[in-house]
Design a protein around this motif. Structure first.
Motif, PDB file in Angstrom:
ATOM      1  N   CYS A 173       0.841  -1.201   0.000  1.00 59.27           N
ATOM      2  CA  CYS A 173       0.000   0.000   0.000  1.00 59.27           C
ATOM      3  C   CYS A 173       0.873   1.247   0.000  1.00 59.27           C
ATOM      4  O   CYS A 173       1.849   1.327   0.764  1.00 59.27           O
ATOM      5  N   THR A 204       2.196   4.859   0.906  1.00 59.17           N
ATOM      6  CA  THR A 204       2.128   5.667   2.142  1.00 59.17           C
ATOM      7  C   THR A 204       1.858   7.129   1.841  1.00 59.17           C
ATOM      8  O   THR A 204       1.556   7.900   2.756  1.00 59.17           O
ATOM      9  N   HIS A 205       1.962   7.522   0.597  1.00 58.28           N
ATOM     10  CA  HIS A 205       1.699   8.913   0.213  1.00 58.28           C
ATOM     11  C   HIS A 205       0.875   8.932  -1.064  1.00 58.28           C
ATOM     12  O   HIS A 205       1.104   8.124  -1.969  1.00 58.28           O
ATOM     13  N   LEU A 206      -0.076   9.843  -1.108  1.00 58.21           N
ATOM     14  CA  LEU A 206      -0.848  10.015  -2.324  1.00 58.21           C
ATOM     15  C   LEU A 206      -0.010  10.748  -3.355  1.00 58.21           C
ATOM     16  O   LEU A 206       0.885  11.546  -3.008  1.00 58.21           O
ATOM     17  N   PRO A 207      -0.283  10.507  -4.602  1.00 54.27           N
ATOM     18  CA  PRO A 207       0.471  11.236  -5.638  1.00 54.27           C
ATOM     19  C   PRO A 207       0.138  12.720  -5.590  1.00 54.27           C
ATOM     20  O   PRO A 207      -0.919  13.133  -5.120  1.00 54.27           O
ATOM     21  N   ASP A 208       1.044  13.544  -6.039  1.00 56.63           N
ATOM     22  CA  ASP A 208       0.806  14.985  -6.087  1.00 56.63           C
ATOM     23  C   ASP A 208      -0.382  15.288  -6.991  1.00 56.63           C
ATOM     24  O   ASP A 208      -0.542  14.663  -8.048  1.00 56.63           O
ATOM     25  N   PRO A 209      -1.229  16.203  -6.564  1.00 57.30           N
ATOM     26  CA  PRO A 209      -2.390  16.539  -7.409  1.00 57.30           C
ATOM     27  C   PRO A 209      -1.936  17.214  -8.702  1.00 57.30           C
ATOM     28  O   PRO A 209      -0.902  17.891  -8.746  1.00 57.30           O
TER      29      PRO A 209
END
Length: 249
Positions: free
Chosen positions: A5, A7-12
């Motif tokens: 999974c 741990t960080h969402l991709p940059d918008p």
């Protein structure tokens, strides 16, 4: 335990200038219409329209909303100051009294009794025209208790009873000619003008007292606009004395 999974969402994705320009030209959407309506009514309570007709695109909203909120904020601050008679408020040093209307300390003697559309209550307002300011003020019952003094405060947001939001400024002028606070109709606007005929004072205060069907000091006449009244004075009187606003000189 899973280890796949992120741990960080991709940059918008950053909007491009051309995307912003396209959005700015879009019609105002339903959510924005609701926000616009709320701001417009707060800033212009007596407006006949639900929103300004000239606004069509989303790019036009921000400046108007900020201006409308600033108008509402300033009006509310002034109204709150008038409720406590703060120095600098146009009502500072004023009193609602009964007496002659021609003396120099009298700054208002013409009253408008305006009935709400549903016919349940009225506002009682007058205009103060002082050297430094002009203000629309309403008769106010800040304390619904026997013996409490009646005062004036800035009409909030206006004297139109259908848009007035200050319950202390709402009254019932009944067929028995009494004037009662809408929120406590066991109390009547009262004056001791009859009792002060032999006094050195030319004015008597306005206060609330338990309604008494035999008390002539609670019966008010009104020379407002009416059929046959070709030149109404808009005078409100009780016991042979006019209800006026006086100011300390």
């Amino acid at each position: 335990m899973r280890t796949d999974c992120p741990t960080h969402l991709p940059d918008p994705q950053q909007p491009q200038p051309e995307d912003l320009a396209i959005e700015a030209r879009l019609p105002i959407n339903d959510l924005q219409l609701d926000i616009l309506h709320a701001h417009h009514v707060l800033a212009h309570p007596n407006s006949k329209t639900s929103r300004p007709d000239h606004l069509r695109e989303q790019s036009q909203l921000s400046a108007y909303l900020q201006e409308a909120f600033a108008i509402h904020k300033e009006r509310t601050i002034k109204w709150k100051a008038s409720k406590v008679g703060a120095q600098g408020s146009p009502i500072a040093g004023t009193k609602v009294q009964y007496g002659p209307s021609t003396l120099t300390q009298v700054i208002a003697s013409a009253w408008a009794i305006t009935l709400s559309t549903d016919g349940l209550y009225s506002t009682i307002s007058t205009n103060l025209s002082l050297a430094e300011t002009a203000a629309e003020v309403c008769l106010d019952a800040p304390n619904l208790a026997d013996g409490a003094t009646a005062v004036i405060s800035l009409c909030y947001p206006s004297a139109d009873p259908d848009t007035n939001r200050d319950a202390a400024q709402q009254w019932v002028y009944g067929p028995d000619t009494t004037i009662r606070p809408r929120k406590n109709q066991n109390l009547c606007l009262t004056t001791d003008t009859y009792l002060n005929k032999d006094s050195d004072s030319v004015f008597s205060g306005a206060y609330l007292a338990e309604c008494d069907p035999n008390n002539v000091r609670q019966r008010h006449g009104y020379d407002g606009a009416a059929p046959g009244a070709t030149a109404p004075s808009y005078a409100l009187w009780c016991g042979g004395s006019y209800m006026v606003v006086t100011k300390d000189m």
